[in-house]
Design an enzyme around this catalytic site. Sequence first.
Site, PDB file in Angstrom:
ATOM      1  N   ARG A  57      75.449 133.439  71.992  1.00  0.00           N
ATOM      2  CA  ARG A  57      74.369 132.827  71.216  1.00  0.00           C
ATOM      3  C   ARG A  57      73.071 133.623  71.376  1.00  0.00           C
ATOM      4  O   ARG A  57      72.308 133.798  70.433  1.00  0.00           O
ATOM      5  CB  ARG A  57      74.138 131.384  71.680  1.00  0.00           C
ATOM      6  CG  ARG A  57      75.281 130.442  71.389  1.00  0.00           C
ATOM      7  CD  ARG A  57      74.895 129.002  71.621  1.00  0.00           C
ATOM      8  NE  ARG A  57      73.973 128.539  70.594  1.00  0.00           N
ATOM      9  CZ  ARG A  57      73.443 127.317  70.569  1.00  0.00           C
ATOM     10  NH1 ARG A  57      73.749 126.448  71.515  1.00  0.00           N
ATOM     11  NH2 ARG A  57      72.617 126.960  69.608  1.00  0.00           N
ATOM     12  N   GLN A  87      64.000 121.644  68.399  1.00  0.00           N
ATOM     13  CA  GLN A  87      65.258 121.448  69.115  1.00  0.00           C
ATOM     14  C   GLN A  87      65.981 122.777  69.310  1.00  0.00           C
ATOM     15  O   GLN A  87      66.974 122.847  70.026  1.00  0.00           O
ATOM     16  CB  GLN A  87      66.164 120.495  68.337  1.00  0.00           C
ATOM     17  CG  GLN A  87      65.594 119.098  68.168  1.00  0.00           C
ATOM     18  CD  GLN A  87      66.489 118.225  67.323  1.00  0.00           C
ATOM     19  OE1 GLN A  87      67.366 117.534  67.826  1.00  0.00           O
ATOM     20  NE2 GLN A  87      66.286 118.254  66.014  1.00  0.00           N
ATOM     21  N   ASN A  88      65.474 123.824  68.661  1.00  0.00           N
ATOM     22  CA  ASN A  88      66.146 125.126  68.701  1.00  0.00           C
ATOM     23  C   ASN A  88      65.843 125.868  69.996  1.00  0.00           C
ATOM     24  O   ASN A  88      64.743 125.778  70.540  1.00  0.00           O
ATOM     25  CB  ASN A  88      65.717 125.965  67.491  1.00  0.00           C
ATOM     26  CG  ASN A  88      66.079 125.287  66.189  1.00  0.00           C
ATOM     27  OD1 ASN A  88      67.015 124.507  66.119  1.00  0.00           O
ATOM     28  ND2 ASN A  88      65.314 125.572  65.149  1.00  0.00           N
ATOM     29  N   VAL A  89      66.805 126.639  70.446  1.00  0.00           N
ATOM     30  CA  VAL A  89      66.646 127.377  71.705  1.00  0.00           C
ATOM     31  C   VAL A  89      66.345 128.851  71.460  1.00  0.00           C
ATOM     32  O   VAL A  89      66.139 129.611  72.412  1.00  0.00           O
ATOM     33  CB  VAL A  89      67.892 127.212  72.600  1.00  0.00           C
ATOM     34  CG1 VAL A  89      68.028 125.758  73.037  1.00  0.00           C
ATOM     35  CG2 VAL A  89      69.168 127.671  71.891  1.00  0.00           C
ATOM     36  N   HIS A 105      64.943 121.473  73.980  1.00  0.00           N
ATOM     37  CA  HIS A 105      66.283 121.673  74.553  1.00  0.00           C
ATOM     38  C   HIS A 105      66.439 122.995  75.288  1.00  0.00           C
ATOM     39  O   HIS A 105      67.554 123.463  75.488  1.00  0.00           O
ATOM     40  CB  HIS A 105      67.330 121.540  73.442  1.00  0.00           C
ATOM     41  CG  HIS A 105      67.361 120.167  72.843  1.00  0.00           C
ATOM     42  ND1 HIS A 105      67.812 119.913  71.559  1.00  0.00           N
ATOM     43  CD2 HIS A 105      66.985 118.958  73.356  1.00  0.00           C
ATOM     44  CE1 HIS A 105      67.712 118.615  71.322  1.00  0.00           C
ATOM     45  NE2 HIS A 105      67.212 118.020  72.389  1.00  0.00           N
ATOM     46  N   GLY A 171      65.094 120.840  58.975  1.00  0.00           N
ATOM     47  CA  GLY A 171      66.204 121.475  59.679  1.00  0.00           C
ATOM     48  C   GLY A 171      66.942 120.579  60.637  1.00  0.00           C
ATOM     49  O   GLY A 171      67.791 121.043  61.391  1.00  0.00           O
ATOM     50  N   THR A 172      66.630 119.280  60.645  1.00  0.00           N
ATOM     51  CA  THR A 172      67.302 118.356  61.554  1.00  0.00           C
ATOM     52  C   THR A 172      67.758 117.116  60.804  1.00  0.00           C
ATOM     53  O   THR A 172      67.051 116.623  59.914  1.00  0.00           O
ATOM     54  CB  THR A 172      66.393 117.949  62.724  1.00  0.00           C
ATOM     55  OG1 THR A 172      67.035 116.935  63.497  1.00  0.00           O
ATOM     56  CG2 THR A 172      65.040 117.432  62.246  1.00  0.00           C
TER      57      THR A 172
END
Length: 233
Positions: A57, A87-89, A105, A171-172
């Site tokens: 990833r 929420q994206n890493v 997250h 996007g969620t």
Amino acid sequence: MKKKIVVFTGAGISAESGIQTFRDANGLWEGHHVEDVASIDGWNKNPSLVQNFYNMRRQIALNAEPNAAHCALVTLEKVFDVHIITQNVDLLHERSGSSHVLHLHGRLDLACSSLDKRLIYPVVGHEIKMGDCCEKGSQLRPNIVWFGESVPNMEPAIQLSEQADIMIVTGTSLTVYPAASLVEVIVPTCDLYVIDKHINLARIPKKSITMEGTASEMVPKLVNQLIAHNTIL
């Protein structure tokens, strides 16, 4: 004083930059059950599998580029006090130039101790290798909030959301909690915009202003509208 805009983003905004959401229709992530690659139990059972999953990833994220939605949010900062809760890493918001980004997250570019998550280290390149240890001698793991773990940045995210004059959600699908509860803490006077390719009215507050479409199409359009309206005022 500038109006405060809080932007809440999820995997959909990064998907348009080529970063897969990983979860398919069967609930699998790259052929793996979620609990096998995104839980502390999965890590304890097979740390090499989890490590390789996140190394992959990380490599994908490093090769991705911000899209029009990310860039439009940077433009929004010229007029408003903009804070992004994601929420994206990945780091696509930061790489596009956004100044205030809060990751709920975790972040792929950071590793933490599997013994003490307060011990955090930058990841050089795209790999955390088995055998890479913290100063206490414990194996390094991805600095990711896995399913079942507490979300350390949830409290500051709630505080930001409570202060918002405008909230933009994109996007969620608003299905992952506790993150999805942020739309529930905004004040009654806050304008809530929800952008999604498939609007699910059952999951959003009734007063929401909906824009059906992709993030890269609709976020720039909304940004232009907000800036134009603010200029008129």
